[in-house]
Design a protein around this motif. Structure first.
Motif, PDB file in Angstrom:
ATOM      1  N   HIS A  23      20.925 -11.364 -25.485  1.00 22.33           N
ATOM      2  CA  HIS A  23      20.605 -10.000 -25.031  1.00 22.33           C
ATOM      3  C   HIS A  23      19.160  -9.593 -25.299  1.00 22.33           C
ATOM      4  CE1 HIS A  23      24.691  -8.839 -23.796  1.00 22.33           C
ATOM      5  NE2 HIS A  23      25.044  -9.730 -24.692  1.00 22.33           N
ATOM      6  N   GLY A  24      18.453 -10.380 -26.096  1.00 22.45           N
ATOM      7  CA  GLY A  24      17.032 -10.140 -26.249  1.00 22.45           C
ATOM      8  C   GLY A  24      16.653  -9.009 -27.184  1.00 22.45           C
ATOM      9  N   TYR A  25      17.625  -8.464 -27.913  1.00 21.33           N
ATOM     10  CA  TYR A  25      17.348  -7.360 -28.823  1.00 21.33           C
ATOM     11  C   TYR A  25      17.703  -7.740 -30.252  1.00 21.33           C
ATOM     12  CZ  TYR A  25      17.010  -4.252 -24.771  1.00 21.33           C
ATOM     13  OH  TYR A  25      16.641  -3.662 -23.589  1.00 21.33           O
ATOM     14  N   ALA A  26      16.979  -7.137 -31.199  1.00 23.71           N
ATOM     15  CA  ALA A  26      17.335  -7.195 -32.605  1.00 23.71           C
ATOM     16  C   ALA A  26      17.219  -5.784 -33.152  1.00 23.71           C
ATOM     17  CB  ALA A  26      16.402  -8.139 -33.360  1.00 23.71           C
ATOM     18  N   ASP A  63      13.165 -18.522 -25.452  1.00 19.91           N
ATOM     19  CA  ASP A  63      12.779 -19.916 -25.262  1.00 19.91           C
ATOM     20  C   ASP A  63      12.330 -20.225 -23.834  1.00 19.91           C
ATOM     21  OD1 ASP A  63      15.221 -19.550 -24.096  1.00 19.91           O
ATOM     22  OD2 ASP A  63      16.180 -21.305 -24.982  1.00 19.91           O
ATOM     23  N   GLY A  64      12.075 -19.207 -23.050  1.00 24.68           N
ATOM     24  CA  GLY A  64      11.562 -19.430 -21.699  1.00 24.68           C
ATOM     25  C   GLY A  64      12.467 -18.848 -20.621  1.00 24.68           C
ATOM     26  N   TRP A  65      12.152 -19.199 -19.380  1.00 24.69           N
ATOM     27  CA  TRP A  65      12.884 -18.662 -18.236  1.00 24.69           C
ATOM     28  C   TRP A  65      14.228 -19.369 -18.054  1.00 24.69           C
ATOM     29  CZ3 TRP A  65      11.510 -14.334 -15.838  1.00 24.69           C
ATOM     30  CH2 TRP A  65      10.190 -13.892 -15.991  1.00 24.69           C
ATOM     31  N   HIS A  66      15.239 -18.563 -17.730  1.00 23.85           N
ATOM     32  CA  HIS A  66      16.586 -19.089 -17.522  1.00 23.85           C
ATOM     33  C   HIS A  66      17.047 -18.817 -16.095  1.00 23.85           C
ATOM     34  CE1 HIS A  66      18.343 -19.917 -21.693  1.00 23.85           C
ATOM     35  NE2 HIS A  66      17.065 -19.654 -21.893  1.00 23.85           N
TER      36      HIS A  66
END
Length: 205
Positions: A54-57, A179-182
């Motif tokens: 989700h890209g959040y902490a 870690d990059g584009w998915h």
């Protein structure tokens, strides 16, 4: 120049009502968020898996209070709609389910979800998505719901299939993670699709 196609859902449909509590199978509810949920959300986002997908902490519960207040605002502005997934008896937080990028004129939204680590592997996300999908189609009148996830997120893909979201293709290099584009799998349901056998509509209270 007049536009000849009417809105699928009338503007104000969300903003004119209080966000409902939606019963879900398995003694769960989808309920509006409370600032009292902030400590549980903060704890959930200490989980590295949740952070990754989700890209959040979360750095503090106070920070989460602002996030929850933002979720409430997005309901009234009819952009996104976020629910807490909670145990119907204890009210313990089990996760989050949402309609994002709502377009009332087009009758479209994107379904998103996460679960807290102790709630995983118990079918909670599929039951929550099932309840929200039924509400969105049959109470609000949306026409199409999309569900996307990184191709490497196999657990999320299983949720999509269990809840009747048909795989429509792959969106190449569509989302940036740490870690990059998915690549992202695109799934969707439209209101006229046959409901999966797990669909159990329940009255909204």
């Amino acid at each position: 120049m007049p536009f000849k196609i009417p809105d699928v859902v009338a503007p104000g449909t969300f903003a004119a009502q209080e966000q409902p509590t939606i019963p879900a199978p398995g003694a769960m509810v989808l309920r509006p968020w409370s600032t009292a949920d902030a400590p549980a959300v903060h704890e959930a986002f200490q989980d590295r898996t949740l952070q990754y997908w989700h890209g959040y902490a979360s750095t503090s519960a106070d920070e989460v209070v602002g996030l929850i207040e933002g979720w409430r605002t997005e309901w009234t502005e009819e952009r996104d709609a976020y629910w807490a997934i909670a145990d119907a008896g204890s009210d313990a937080l089990l996760g989050r389910v949402a309609l994002r990028q709502i377009s009332l004129s087009d009758g479209r939204a994107e379904v998103a979800y996460w679960t807290v680590p102790p709630a995983r592997g118990r079918g909670i996300a599929p039951r929550a998505v099932t309840a929200l999908t039924h509400w969105a189609f049959h109470e609000i009148g949306l026409h199409r719901l999309e569900l996307t996830h990184a191709t490497g997120n196999e657990a999320s893909c299983r949720v999509a299939h269990k809840t009747g979201f048909t795989a429509e293709g792959t969106k190449r290099s569509a989302l940036l993670h740490e870690d990059g584009w998915h690549d992202m799998h695109l799934h969707a349901r439209v209101r006229d699709d046959a409901a999966p056998r797990t669909d159990q509509p329940a009255p909204v209270r």
